[in-house]
Write a protein that holds these residues in place. Structure first.
Motif, PDB file in Angstrom:
ATOM      1  N   TRP A   1       0.819  -1.225   0.000  1.00 34.46           N
ATOM      2  CA  TRP A   1       0.000   0.000   0.000  1.00 34.46           C
ATOM      3  C   TRP A   1       0.846   1.266   0.000  1.00 34.46           C
ATOM      4  O   TRP A   1       0.334   2.341  -0.338  1.00 34.46           O
ATOM      5  N   ASP A   2       2.110   1.154   0.381  1.00 33.99           N
ATOM      6  CA  ASP A   2       2.932   2.367   0.335  1.00 33.99           C
ATOM      7  C   ASP A   2       3.464   2.653  -1.069  1.00 33.99           C
ATOM      8  O   ASP A   2       4.127   3.658  -1.304  1.00 33.99           O
ATOM      9  N   ARG A   3       3.172   1.749  -2.013  1.00 40.21           N
ATOM     10  CA  ARG A   3       3.516   2.015  -3.417  1.00 40.21           C
ATOM     11  C   ARG A   3       2.291   1.906  -4.317  1.00 40.21           C
ATOM     12  O   ARG A   3       2.423   1.642  -5.522  1.00 40.21           O
ATOM     13  N   GLY A   4       1.123   2.087  -3.761  1.00 48.37           N
ATOM     14  CA  GLY A   4      -0.048   1.983  -4.617  1.00 48.37           C
ATOM     15  C   GLY A   4      -1.301   2.446  -3.916  1.00 48.37           C
ATOM     16  O   GLY A   4      -1.265   2.839  -2.746  1.00 48.37           O
ATOM     17  N   ARG A   5      -2.421   2.398  -4.607  1.00 51.99           N
ATOM     18  CA  ARG A   5      -3.702   2.732  -4.014  1.00 51.99           C
ATOM     19  C   ARG A   5      -4.814   2.082  -4.843  1.00 51.99           C
ATOM     20  O   ARG A   5      -4.610   1.709  -5.996  1.00 51.99           O
TER      21      ARG A   5
ATOM     22  N   PHE B   1       7.485   2.733  -8.518  1.00 53.74           N
ATOM     23  CA  PHE B   1       7.388   3.441  -7.247  1.00 53.74           C
ATOM     24  C   PHE B   1       5.941   3.703  -6.845  1.00 53.74           C
ATOM     25  O   PHE B   1       5.672   4.104  -5.711  1.00 53.74           O
ATOM     26  N   ASP B   2       5.032   3.523  -7.757  1.00 58.09           N
ATOM     27  CA  ASP B   2       3.663   3.980  -7.522  1.00 58.09           C
ATOM     28  C   ASP B   2       2.760   3.327  -8.572  1.00 58.09           C
ATOM     29  O   ASP B   2       2.508   3.898  -9.617  1.00 58.09           O
TER      30      ASP B   2
ATOM     31  N   MET C   1      -2.868  12.454  -3.261  1.00 56.33           N
ATOM     32  CA  MET C   1      -3.169  11.078  -3.627  1.00 56.33           C
ATOM     33  C   MET C   1      -1.974  10.124  -3.587  1.00 56.33           C
ATOM     34  O   MET C   1      -2.146   8.936  -3.366  1.00 56.33           O
ATOM     35  N   MET C   2      -0.804  10.618  -3.866  1.00 58.45           N
ATOM     36  CA  MET C   2       0.341   9.735  -4.123  1.00 58.45           C
ATOM     37  C   MET C   2       0.702   8.891  -2.900  1.00 58.45           C
ATOM     38  O   MET C   2       0.757   9.396  -1.792  1.00 58.45           O
ATOM     39  N   PRO C   3       0.959   7.598  -3.102  1.00 63.67           N
ATOM     40  CA  PRO C   3       1.430   6.780  -1.977  1.00 63.67           C
ATOM     41  C   PRO C   3       2.837   7.230  -1.530  1.00 63.67           C
ATOM     42  O   PRO C   3       3.586   7.827  -2.313  1.00 63.67           O
ATOM     43  N   ASP C   4       3.159   6.892  -0.282  1.00 62.03           N
ATOM     44  CA  ASP C   4       4.393   7.396   0.343  1.00 62.03           C
ATOM     45  C   ASP C   4       5.660   7.195  -0.475  1.00 62.03           C
ATOM     46  O   ASP C   4       6.527   8.063  -0.524  1.00 62.03           O
ATOM     47  N   GLU C   5       5.769   6.027  -1.081  1.00 64.53           N
ATOM     48  CA  GLU C   5       7.036   5.689  -1.734  1.00 64.53           C
ATOM     49  C   GLU C   5       7.142   6.208  -3.162  1.00 64.53           C
ATOM     50  O   GLU C   5       8.090   5.871  -3.875  1.00 64.53           O
ATOM     51  N   GLY C   6       6.172   7.010  -3.567  1.00 63.02           N
ATOM     52  CA  GLY C   6       6.167   7.463  -4.962  1.00 63.02           C
ATOM     53  C   GLY C   6       7.146   8.579  -5.285  1.00 63.02           C
ATOM     54  O   GLY C   6       7.355   8.902  -6.461  1.00 63.02           O
ATOM     55  N   THR C   7       7.756   9.151  -4.264  1.00 65.83           N
ATOM     56  CA  THR C   7       8.566  10.363  -4.467  1.00 65.83           C
ATOM     57  C   THR C   7       9.686  10.262  -5.512  1.00 65.83           C
ATOM     58  O   THR C   7       9.812  11.175  -6.335  1.00 65.83           O
ATOM     59  N   PRO C   8      10.522   9.200  -5.518  1.00 69.75           N
ATOM     60  CA  PRO C   8      11.649   9.226  -6.461  1.00 69.75           C
ATOM     61  C   PRO C   8      11.201   9.406  -7.916  1.00 69.75           C
ATOM     62  O   PRO C   8      11.793  10.206  -8.652  1.00 69.75           O
ATOM     63  N   ALA C   9      10.150   8.702  -8.303  1.00 70.34           N
ATOM     64  CA  ALA C   9       9.679   8.849  -9.681  1.00 70.34           C
ATOM     65  C   ALA C   9       9.025  10.216  -9.886  1.00 70.34           C
ATOM     66  O   ALA C   9       9.251  10.887 -10.895  1.00 70.34           O
TER      67      ALA C   9
END
Lengths: 502, 502
Positions: free
Chosen positions: A227-231, A245-246, B39-47
């Motif tokens: 869940w920390d890389r998606g929704r 990453f998402d 909206m973005m999940p936590d780990e989405g930052t690098p991309a």
């Protein structure tokens, strides 16, 4: 994203940083598209269309830029490593396909789609094929030109197919689909004639939508969705999109069909898991991007069909299901049968079961090949469509809305897309058979809710390679065999003979 | 987005279509930023960081492209109409500011921010200014260079201020803020010394967050927010963003403070209404874009303070409020007092009331001017900060975390941004006074929940003009007067003298 070049920077490195920018622009477009389908308010379209066109035109210009071509050539001559050679092969293909098509043709196709889509919607709503026919005609004509620019010496459909399957020979795809058609037509006939009644009543009734959402969230967590890389969100046409990453999934809920949202979510989970398994360190380069549509679909179908529709899965998951819907009083066997019911009177592709689905695809594949080659005229599509439904599925649509107007793909001018759906399912069976060989007691693991080994097998054998290997090479490395229909046919024959006492 | 040019297409038209692409790339970046915050999940930052850098680098390259400069010159010499001249004035300013700054300096500033932001977070968390000081030093140095590239002959802060207020002279802004400081310092002293106790108890307690959401949705509907062109979500730092087709707002909820989410939402409504009032037909051109930060803030503050914190509004809205929170047993007068309480011991800008807020700003404004000019050394910032809080607000921070480390702006190297917040509130008072003159019985209309005339007045006098007029011209056309602090000072003096019996 600095584009500064120093003497020390090789052509390959410069090329790769140019490509990263292109990939990032494309990925930005992916976010805009996700937002449009999931979040955007109704009136946002005029601005969104312009934003997306701007990004896609920029992407095209960056990719077809002379300097990109020159760097590509220099890098190719610069004694690349094996990994670099794979990247260059992919960039060369992307570059050639983009550079050979003149901008004004790209714009014409895009404009034709903008007109065709509302016309298709109207034609479908009013069951009036005539309203769509001139747009389909236009698309056929433009796409023939498009193919001719890319390669005037090859069959146009073969060239178009490569937009979706860049490295799987059409001949091979054709053989695979012919094998599948042959077996399935007669199996479905047998099922239609069998008097086996499946126990599906337990899953009929009304199922609260917000409870369905809780259920599919539990399913995603059970399968290992991070869940920390998606929704998870809702969309009228479920899809998944994003990056390693998402990687987001969507689903939709139907109060009368709790298995529908569940399998659709598991399907999108498979897509997302593939995306998430691409290596972080190769983000925005070919080694960090998915191979192609059929490989993507193999991942979604593997989880949907080989996991989600298995007896083992329901041994594990039925208690979760009945926690959410205590009114469902079903045995594992009944859940398994409900999950694998064959609808022998269904006319609609997106509502089809695991067997009939492929005949819906084969029909489209055969018709669009003839359309592009000129063997079939647009005006004759409805009758040809209905004839094939009668021949392969034993049913005949009474309207074009539930016949040749049901899908949007042709309104985008997408010829060659449909077969990838089936190829993906067929590849899923081959990959799953190999995973079963490699993983001790996979079935028992699924039955105890342990999905880690399967996720890891897929990551190692498929996901982590990105676009490093071409399709056949990837499949052969993962399974030891050429990509073919054998495992799929074994799978459906053994499964459905048992279910339907054939 | 076709970039094809024909002989018939004028330099102006070609230029405008180039600008549209730039604006669309920027707006695409706006969607990515909204998504990241909401909206973005936590780990989405690098991309996401790479995607946003790619878009912002592309925007910069497109804007500083030689051809853009040549077309601009050709269009300027081509006898433009009045409207075209306004557009060219705006494009010339954008172009010059972008083209004069070398790319590597832009990249250095961006890299400095990337390092400064985590350092600032850590320094704030650990109350350790030393950890942030070298980054602030670096930003001061880089931003002085940045200003020198744009105009070596002018005061650096003046040049930096124009990044946020491109067409409001700094002298004028300085005079306005000095007038406000003079009056407010003594008013706040009077309030601190007054023994008036406001009736605020009714709004203390615990207020369910999802009920607060229902309440603020009702407030947005009441004010006339068009849900088909917007949406409401939650964000840690509320903001609004978008275009005239899709202007979204965010808010946040605090269980102990139902008025906080309400006023924050009304504030963002004001921003969104401005955006929505920009002409559709000029989307992605200067005539369809907002004037600048102070005008934007004037719109949010007008709705928040002059509408939301008015007695009339509570006459209308209190019943809605108590529908959601029946436990609140307050009269309109009590609600009005609760909405206008002055916090004379608050150290934090974002928690400040309508009066003390401006002294928080004046302090930052005075300090950052001295920082940029070199009259204040970075190491002396904490003491200078605390001294000014004591002098203007009669309170002294005990830590730097609740002192000079509280805001993120300097970690981005944004010097000159803060004053726009106050200038916006001051402009709001001037605009509202003019609207009161023009609209018969505006107060009664607000008390009966009729906001249409006010929305329309703002659309006609402010929103519809986009960037056609420069700030002073826009204010003078709307109000008949030069932009000044008079109306604001009349407003706060009359309002707070009454509330606090001064």
């Amino acid at each position: 994203m600095a584009q500064s070049s120093t003497e020390a920077e090789s052509a390959y490195d410069q090329l790769l940083s140019k490509y990263k920018r292109i990939a990032n622009v494309e990925n930005a477009g992916g976010i805009l598209s996700w937002d449009q389908q999931v979040m955007m308010p109704d009136e946002g379209t005029p601005a969104r269309s312009q934003q997306m066109s701007a990004l896609s035109a920029l992407r095209h210009e960056l990719l077809t830029d002379d300097e990109f071509g020159e760097l590509l050539e220099a890098a190719e001559e610069d004694d690349p490593t094996e990994e670099q050679a794979a990247v260059l092969r992919e960039l060369r293909r992307d570059y050639e396909r983009a550079a050979r098509v003149p901008n004004d043709l790209v714009e014409k196709i895009s404009a034709a789609s903008s007109e065709a889509i509302p016309a298709w919607k109207q034609a479908k709503a009013e069951d009036d094929f005539e309203k769509f026919a001139p747009h389909l005609e236009k698309h056929v004509e433009l796409k023939r030109k498009y193919a001719e620019h890319i390669d005037p010496d090859r069959d146009a459909y073969e060239v178009l197919f490569e937009d979706y399957e860049p490295c799987l020979p059409l001949d091979q795809a054709e053989d695979i689909l012919a094998d599948v058609r042959e077996v399935l037509v007669s199996m479905i006939e047998d099922i239609r004639e069998s008097d086996t009644e499946l126990a599906v009543d337990s899953f009929e009734g009304e199922f609260d939508e917000s409870e369905q959402e809780e259920l599919v969230r539990d399913a995603l967590s059970t399968l290992g969705y991070p869940w920390d890389r998606g929704r998870l969100d809702t969309a009228p046409h479920p899809f998944s999109s994003g990056t390693q990453f998402d990687a987001r999934v969507t689903t939709r809920y139907d109060e009368s069909d709790p298995l529908g949202s569940l399998f659709s979510t598991i399907h999108e989970f498979g897509h997302a898991l593939y995306t998430l398994g691409l290596p972080d360190e190769h983000y925005a380069t070919p080694l960090g991007e998915d191979r192609n549509l059929s490989v993507h679909e193999s991942q979604s179908r593997l989880w949907e069909n080989h996991v989600g529709r298995s007896r083992a899965f329901w041994q594990h998951f039925l208690p979760t299901f009945t926690e959410h819907f205590p009114e469902v009083d079903a045995s594992v066997e009944e859940a398994y049968e409900a999950a694998n019911q064959v609808y022998d009177d269904n006319l609609i592709r997106v509502e089809a079961d695991e067997l009939t689905y492929h005949l819906h695809i084969v029909i489209r594949f055969e018709l669009e090949r003839e359309l592009v080659s000129g063997d079939l005229e647009v005006e004759d599509v409805p009758e040809a469509w209905n004839d094939k439904y009668e021949e392969y599925l034993g049913i005949r649509p009474e309207t074009d809305s539930e016949g040749c107007l049901q899908d949007i793909h042709w309104a985008y001018g997408n010829f060659g897309y449909f077969p990838t759906y089936s190829l993906g399912s067929i590849m899923a069976a081959q990959l799953f058979a190999a995973a079963e060989e490699d993983i001790d007691g996979l079935d028992e693991k699924i039955a105890s809710g342990e999905f880690g080994d399967l996720r890891e097998w897929l990551r190692e054998n498929v996901h982590q390679h990105g676009r490093q290997y071409e399709t056949n090479d990837l499949v052969k490395r993962a399974t030891g065999e050429d990509f073919a229909a054998d495992d799929f046919l074994d799978y459906v024959e053994s499964k459905y003979s048992e279910i339907y006492d054939l």
